[in-house]
Scaffold this motif. Structure first.
Motif, PDB file in Angstrom:
ATOM      1  N   GLY A 156      61.439 105.185  22.183  1.00  0.00           N
ATOM      2  CA  GLY A 156      60.258 105.428  22.996  1.00  0.00           C
ATOM      3  C   GLY A 156      59.451 106.637  22.559  1.00  0.00           C
ATOM      4  N   SER A 197      56.614  97.543  28.164  1.00  0.00           N
ATOM      5  CA  SER A 197      57.612  98.001  27.194  1.00  0.00           C
ATOM      6  C   SER A 197      57.952  96.935  26.146  1.00  0.00           C
ATOM      7  CB  SER A 197      58.906  98.412  27.920  1.00  0.00           C
ATOM      8  OG  SER A 197      59.510  97.278  28.520  1.00  0.00           O
ATOM      9  N   TYR A 198      57.439  95.724  26.322  1.00  0.00           N
ATOM     10  CA  TYR A 198      57.795  94.630  25.408  1.00  0.00           C
ATOM     11  C   TYR A 198      57.458  94.973  23.955  1.00  0.00           C
ATOM     12  CZ  TYR A 198      58.250  89.937  23.464  1.00  0.00           C
ATOM     13  OH  TYR A 198      58.639  88.853  22.706  1.00  0.00           O
ATOM     14  N   LEU A 253      64.840 105.537  25.266  1.00  0.00           N
ATOM     15  CA  LEU A 253      63.746 106.493  25.441  1.00  0.00           C
ATOM     16  C   LEU A 253      63.755 107.576  24.359  1.00  0.00           C
ATOM     17  CD1 LEU A 253      63.813 106.897  29.324  1.00  0.00           C
ATOM     18  CD2 LEU A 253      62.149 105.622  27.964  1.00  0.00           C
ATOM     19  N   PHE A 293      55.646  97.909  34.083  1.00  0.00           N
ATOM     20  CA  PHE A 293      56.259  98.695  33.020  1.00  0.00           C
ATOM     21  C   PHE A 293      57.177  97.807  32.177  1.00  0.00           C
ATOM     22  CE2 PHE A 293      59.802 101.228  31.368  1.00  0.00           C
ATOM     23  CZ  PHE A 293      59.102 102.111  30.567  1.00  0.00           C
ATOM     24  N   THR A 294      57.770  96.795  32.806  1.00  0.00           N
ATOM     25  CA  THR A 294      58.660  95.865  32.099  1.00  0.00           C
ATOM     26  C   THR A 294      57.923  95.214  30.942  1.00  0.00           C
ATOM     27  OG1 THR A 294      59.879  95.408  34.129  1.00  0.00           O
ATOM     28  CG2 THR A 294      60.141  93.827  32.351  1.00  0.00           C
ATOM     29  N   MET A 333      49.587 102.484  22.671  1.00  0.00           N
ATOM     30  CA  MET A 333      49.987 101.208  23.271  1.00  0.00           C
ATOM     31  C   MET A 333      48.849 100.599  24.083  1.00  0.00           C
ATOM     32  SD  MET A 333      53.894 102.157  24.411  1.00  0.00           S
ATOM     33  CE  MET A 333      54.280 100.497  24.978  1.00  0.00           C
ATOM     34  N   ILE A 387      57.490  97.747  22.445  1.00  0.00           N
ATOM     35  CA  ILE A 387      58.483  98.649  21.852  1.00  0.00           C
ATOM     36  C   ILE A 387      59.738  97.858  21.460  1.00  0.00           C
ATOM     37  CG2 ILE A 387      59.863 100.732  22.208  1.00  0.00           C
ATOM     38  CD1 ILE A 387      57.849 101.668  24.243  1.00  0.00           C
ATOM     39  N   THR A 441      64.602  90.053  24.452  1.00  0.00           N
ATOM     40  CA  THR A 441      63.182  90.113  24.837  1.00  0.00           C
ATOM     41  C   THR A 441      62.802  88.957  25.759  1.00  0.00           C
ATOM     42  OG1 THR A 441      62.733  89.071  22.685  1.00  0.00           O
ATOM     43  CG2 THR A 441      62.305  91.439  22.878  1.00  0.00           C
TER      44      THR A 441
END
Length: 421
Positions: free
Chosen positions: A140, A168-169, A136, A164-165, A148, A171, A73
């Motif tokens: 996802g 997505s954190y 995904l 988007f990076t 979200m 998740i 992360t």
């Protein structure tokens, strides 16, 4: 006293997903809990201390803490509490930071053998093995976009923009909780108040992936640390206060705590030390009745320096503090001089035995030779804490500490460090 009651008395609980359920859970069995630390720098800073010490409090109560280093992360970046995109580091840099952070955590948590020895984990282990299709399809699919978007960490960034990076954190952090729950029966995640959305998302993922199976998992957050004067906790004019002694010396660390505002010191004693509440109450009386003695601040500085560094570092920090207060500079070692005078104006001299008058001018301590002579005659010049009124004095071996430094003071408070090359 039950752990949660002690945490509440100290003001350490901001939110809990199910307080009664967690209280029963903690009383019935040894609980495995975790907190994540993303390696965004080579050192943790005192802003990380609260969650680290929370892990330690749970460990002292018999529970098993996991310190999760975010090697995976940390390459993405958490948008929580930020108004802009975090700069991404190379994988090799993140790996280097991860190893350093593990070492710092080991100085505070007990990783030795035992029933509740702390464990260090790195989420790079499972995140690096996943393909984008695995991510995904298996993870996802459990996250709705509207769900979200409703989280504060994402919602607060919509207007400024979020990639988007970083989107997505949430998740990925949820996946950490799920993996630790599955592999190590980890049933509690703790974090700062800005992590509430990520923590609850992790609980939701655990519930969804466990199906009909009964899930026992909890989340707990700590409050945001604020200072009475409105300034940011953990910041000084020199920058952040780091846990690495190479970045922030034990003396600077000690000074940060000893300079705590009277309005903050009792809160800090409750948050950061393991002193009993009765002793803290006595220190609170001292603050109210004799604030000028700064008894509570000294106790805070002692406890924190000893905890993060060690007894020897504390003794050194106290020695430097006392020498600067008394003016007994000659009693300090070269290393202590470097710590105590790190931020004063410095001058490098290629000559080890310069004339004092010339040195005062060259180092910018006095504006001219005439002014330098007047300063010396008037008793305004001190060499290593001792007044010198000899206009023709030449710096000698006795004036050089370890043949490396001379401390010159002009007037009551203006210090200058002379280094000899």
């Amino acid at each position: 006293m039950e752990l949660l009651k002690d945490l509440q008395q100290r003001g350490l609980i901001n939110q809990i997903t199910d307080e009664d359920g967690l209280a029963s859970h903690l009383n019935e069995k040894q609980v495995t809990l975790y907190c994540g630390f993303d390696p965004t720098g080579a050192s943790l800073h005192i802003g990380h201390l609260l969650p680290i010490l929370m892990l330690k409090r749970f460990q002292q109560a018999g529970h098993r803490p996991i310190a999760l280093v975010g090697g995976g992360t940390g390459m993405i970046g958490d948008p929580s509490g930020r108004s802009s995109e975090r700069q991404l580091n190379e994988a090799s840099v993140v790996h280097e930071y991860s190893e350093k952070i593990k070492g710092q955590l080991a100085k505070i948590l007990n990783f030795d053998e035992g029933e509740n020895a702390a464990a260090a984990r790195n989420n790079f282990e499972w995140l690096s093995e996943m393909t984008i299709i695995d991510f995904l399809r298996d993870t996802g699919k459990h996250f709705g976009v509207n769900y979200m978007l409703s989280k504060e960490s994402v919602e607060s960034r919509i207007e400024q923009g979020i990639s988007f990076t970083e989107f997505s954190y949430m998740i990925l952090q949820s996946l950490d909780f799920q993996k630790l729950n599955q592999k190590e029966n980890c049933t509690l995640q703790i974090g700062g108040s800005d992590q509430w959305g990520n923590i609850t998302a992790g609980l939701e993922l655990i519930r969804r992936t466990r199906g009909e199976e009964e899930v026992e998992a909890y989340g707990l957050t700590m409050p945001l640390i604020t200072k009475a004067d409105g300034s940011k906790f953990g910041k000084t004019a020199g920058g952040a206060i780091w846990l690495d002694p190479e970045a922030t010396s034990p003396y600077e660390f000690y000074q940060f705590w000893i300079n705590a505002d009277d309005r903050d010191v009792i809160k800090f004693l409750k948050y950061f030390t393991f002193l009993g509440m009765d002793e803290i109450a006595e220190l609170e009386k001292e603050v109210q009745e004799q604030p000028e003695k700064r008894v509570a601040q000294r106790r805070l500085a002692e406890e924190m320096t000893k905890l993060v560094h060690d007894e020897a570092a504390l003794a050194q920090a106290q020695r430097i503090t006392e020498a600067l207060f008394s003016g007994d500079i000659k009693s300090l070692s070269g290393q202590e001089i470097e710590q105590g005078f790190k931020d004063v104006p410095a001058f490098s001299s290629s000559e080890k035995a310069p004339q004092l008058v010339q040195l005062l001018v060259d180092a910018g301590i006095s504006s001219s030779k005439r002014q330098a002579r007047e300063d010396i005659k008037n008793g305004a010049v001190y060499i290593n804490g001792e007044r010198n009124q000899e206009v023709n004095h030449q710096i000698n071996e006795e004036n050089r500490i370890e043949d490396r430094f001379t401390i010159i003071r002009r007037g009551k408070k203006k210090y200058f460090l002379v280094r000899y090359e």
